[in-house]
Motif scaffolding. Structure first.
Motif, PDB file in Angstrom:
ATOM      1  N   UNK B  22       0.840  -1.200   0.000  1.00 42.59           N
ATOM      2  CA  UNK B  22       0.000   0.000   0.000  1.00 42.59           C
ATOM      3  C   UNK B  22       0.875   1.250   0.000  1.00 42.59           C
ATOM      4  N   UNK B  39      -4.631   4.181   0.729  1.00 41.48           N
ATOM      5  CA  UNK B  39      -4.452   5.046   1.890  1.00 41.48           C
ATOM      6  C   UNK B  39      -5.311   4.570   3.049  1.00 41.48           C
ATOM      7  N   UNK B  43      -4.002   2.983   6.505  1.00 38.48           N
ATOM      8  CA  UNK B  43      -4.361   3.644   7.755  1.00 38.48           C
ATOM      9  C   UNK B  43      -4.968   2.655   8.740  1.00 38.48           C
ATOM     10  N   UNK B  44      -5.818   1.775   8.244  1.00 36.04           N
ATOM     11  CA  UNK B  44      -6.430   0.758   9.110  1.00 36.04           C
ATOM     12  C   UNK B  44      -5.375  -0.192   9.667  1.00 36.04           C
ATOM     13  N   UNK B  45      -4.434  -0.589   8.831  1.00 36.66           N
ATOM     14  CA  UNK B  45      -3.379  -1.483   9.303  1.00 36.66           C
ATOM     15  C   UNK B  45      -2.537  -0.805  10.373  1.00 36.66           C
ATOM     16  N   UNK B  47      -3.368   1.645  12.292  1.00 40.94           N
ATOM     17  CA  UNK B  47      -4.196   1.810  13.483  1.00 40.94           C
ATOM     18  C   UNK B  47      -4.224   0.554  14.313  1.00 40.94           C
ATOM     19  N   UNK B  74      -5.093   6.804  16.178  1.00 36.74           N
ATOM     20  CA  UNK B  74      -5.591   7.471  14.971  1.00 36.74           C
ATOM     21  C   UNK B  74      -4.646   8.605  14.555  1.00 36.74           C
ATOM     22  N   UNK B  75      -4.205   9.392  15.540  1.00 38.22           N
ATOM     23  CA  UNK B  75      -3.319  10.520  15.222  1.00 38.22           C
ATOM     24  C   UNK B  75      -1.993  10.045  14.668  1.00 38.22           C
ATOM     25  N   UNK B  78      -2.339   8.695  11.122  1.00 41.68           N
ATOM     26  CA  UNK B  78      -2.473   9.757  10.133  1.00 41.68           C
ATOM     27  C   UNK B  78      -1.132  10.427   9.882  1.00 41.68           C
ATOM     28  N   UNK B  81       0.964   8.257   7.681  1.00 42.03           N
ATOM     29  CA  UNK B  81       0.472   8.240   6.292  1.00 42.03           C
ATOM     30  C   UNK B  81       0.958   9.498   5.565  1.00 42.03           C
ATOM     31  N   UNK B  82       0.864  10.604   6.253  1.00 40.17           N
ATOM     32  CA  UNK B  82       1.328  11.863   5.628  1.00 40.17           C
ATOM     33  C   UNK B  82       2.816  11.764   5.323  1.00 40.17           C
ATOM     34  N   UNK B  85       3.553   9.620   2.326  1.00 35.67           N
ATOM     35  CA  UNK B  85       3.223  10.276   1.057  1.00 35.67           C
ATOM     36  C   UNK B  85       4.231  11.372   0.713  1.00 35.67           C
ATOM     37  N   UNK B 254     -12.012   7.666   1.204  1.00 33.07           N
ATOM     38  CA  UNK B 254     -11.702   8.845   1.997  1.00 33.07           C
ATOM     39  C   UNK B 254     -12.768   9.883   1.704  1.00 33.07           C
ATOM     40  N   UNK B 255     -13.385  10.344   2.778  1.00 32.04           N
ATOM     41  CA  UNK B 255     -14.508  11.248   2.581  1.00 32.04           C
ATOM     42  C   UNK B 255     -14.016  12.645   2.278  1.00 32.04           C
TER      43      UNK B 255
END
Lengths: 281, 256
Positions: B22, B39, B43-45, B47, B74-75, B78, B81-82, B85, B254-255
């Motif tokens: 991923x 993404x 993120x789930x992994x 977490x 969660x923080x 994230x 992930x940032x 990227x 992603x919403x």
């Protein structure tokens, strides 16, 4: 220790931690990162091992809670953020209010008459107009020939002897969803229950309206015919008749629709005006 | 090492391999297909991994509330992930033990920060005690998939029950089925269920739908000669598979 049956090779030692699911394997399973063969092995084990089933259940619950609690969001500038999701406000109080309004809605509908008399009528018209102004959901702004939303009044009508049964709760929840334009939810809730008497009439007209909003016109027409909207006071009566007209028209029952339209043209008020405008075209 | 043991170890690392894949997608140019999906899965992994390491560390350093642990996980997820990227962290080039060691350290630091905020952290003379960095074998204890023998009668009983319950559950509307699963089997509250991406309704509506689903299942199971309360071991797995909760990842994004 050697196993005679192994012809001198050492028997593999069981790992210190035992023979159970690890976090890593569980994570891989939950995220669909195992091959079919691996998945089968793991699931077969979980099915027969209570300890691992409990651990797996905990991880599933944790993962689904995560998905319920947070959402990744992409801002317009491409920045990434997370937000904690919250259920929409506790509906318990508003459900109780809507149930109370269901209770009183029926009496209001029965006490009001479709042909208002002067004197009492003036007061009732004022009340009705005020309710409509304050509480009518936003118009869809469509053409004259389109559907309209039924009003849902959150305050003040009493159904005698109404109990807070599951059925009344379901109807109340369905109407609350309808009021918020959550049409599919309203349909699920109103369809899955059945009531009796006045509550059932309310359920049907709102369910029919919601069905028509999602273009399930045949079903909406069938429902509305079963409650005889012309016996209901305005605006529910006339607007339900209007919904019936649109549903008949859209489901190909043109003759019946035309016949109803002619009757609606004889009505006073908004629905009558709307019908006359449609007929003039 | 026996084939079974090596299979166990490889399964243990599958999630890391998936995670690295991923990350490769995330490091492609913006606009690459399936980037959003990658993404969310990454993120789930992360977490999940952070949750595990936070539980491990909090058992040694001091506990915080479940909500605090969720927020920290969660923080930190994230944040990573940032960084992935932005190419500030490249797990694709790291070994499994390097990745897990790094995640464990990040989790620990996040926990320490929170304990400091709560006034529960006791400063020590030196940081980075060795025992705070458990290696992979401690965190990811080996798994031996040798299956204990199952008696024929219990297998049959379980199969009959699970077939019946699965059949009854599949007669429910998909959303009703998921609501029932999340409440009865995952013990989620109505508020948690309401915001699940496959549900998305108000909490009070959850209660109503759940009541009806329970009634329907009870009637259906009794019609098949089973009592819903007598759930044998193994039922959860069958129902989890039939609910296909993980399929939501194929549809949720992603919403914006």
């Amino acid at each position: 220790m050697s196993d005679p049956s192994n012809k001198g090779h050492a028997k593999p030692e069981a790992p210190e931690s035992g023979k159970h699911l690890t976090e890593g394997v569980c994570r891989a399973l939950l995220n669909d990162l195992l091959s079919s063969a691996e998945k089968k092995i793991v699931l077969t084990h979980i099915s027969s091992c209570q300890r691992c089933e409990t651990a797996f259940k905990d991880r599933v619950a944790e993962r689904e809670r995560l998905r319920s609690s947070f959402a990744l969001r992409h801002g317009s500038a491409g920045d990434l953020s997370i937000s904690r999701l919250q259920a929409q406000s506790d509906e318990r109080r508003s459900s109780v209010r809507v149930i109370e309004s269901l209770r009183s809605l029926w009496d209001y509908m029965q006490e009001g008459t479709r042909r208002l008399r002067i004197g009492y009528a003036l007061g009732a018209v004022a009340v009705a107009a005020l309710l409509l102004i304050l509480l009518w959901p936003d118009r869809d702004g469509g053409e004259d020939a389109s559907l309209r939303w039924l009003p849902v009044t959150p305050g003040g009508l009493q159904v005698r002897d109404a109990e807070e049964t599951v059925e009344s709760e379901a109807v109340a929840a369905g109407m609350a969803a309808y009021a918020n334009r959550e049409v599919e939810t309203a349909i699920d809730l109103l369809r899955e229950t059945s009531a009796s008497g006045r509550l059932e009439t309310l359920r049907r007209i709102y369910l029919a309206s919601a069905l028509a909003q999602t273009e399930r016109y045949s079903e909406a027409a069938r429902l509305l015919k079963s409650v005889r909207p012309q016996t209901l006071p305005d605006p529910w009566g006339s607007e339900s008749l209007w919904t019936l007209y649109v549903s008949l028209r859209e489901s190909g029952q043109q003759t019946a629709a035309d016949s109803l339209l002619r009757l609606l043209c004889l009505e006073r008020g908004e629905v009558g005006d709307r019908a006359r405008r449609v007929q003039r075209r | 090492m026996s084939p079974i043991m090596s299979l166990a170890q490889s399964m243990n690392l599958n999630w890391l391999t998936g995670f690295q894949e991923y990350c490769r997608v995330l490091q492609r140019p913006s606009g690459a297909p399936s980037r959003e999906n990658a993404r969310e899965k990454a993120w789930l992994l992360l977490n999940s991994a952070f949750s595990q390491y936070l539980r491990f560390h909090s058992s040694r350093m001091g506990s915080v509330s479940r909500e605090d642990l969720e927020d920290i996980a969660a923080d930190k997820s994230l944040d990573l992930i940032r960084r992935i990227e932005l190419l500030a962290w490249e797990p694709t080039e790291r070994s499994p033990s390097e990745i897990t060691g790094y995640l464990s350290k990040v989790a620990r630091n996040g926990l320490v920060d929170r304990l400091r905020e709560l006034g529960r952290w006791v400063e020590v003379a030196t940081e980075d005690q060795p025992e705070w960095d458990p290696d992979l074998t401690v965190l990811e204890a080996s798994y031996d998939p040798r299956i204990p023998p199952d008696s024929p009668s219990s297998r049959l009983e379980r199969k009959e029950f699970t077939d019946a319950l699965r059949g009854c559950a599949e007669e429910l509307e998909p959303r009703s089925r998921i609501i029932w699963f999340l409440r009865v089997l995952c013990q989620h509250s109505s508020k948690e269920i309401a915001t699940h991406p496959q549900v998305s309704i108000r909490a009070s509506h959850v209660d109503v739908i759940l009541h009806r689903a329970r009634q329907a299942l009870q009637e259906c199971m009794r019609g098949k000669g089973c009592e819903p309360s007598d759930m044998p071991a193994g039922t959860f797995v069958e129902l989890w598979e039939s609910c296909r909760l993980d399929d939501a990842l194929a549809t949720s994004r992603v919403r914006k």
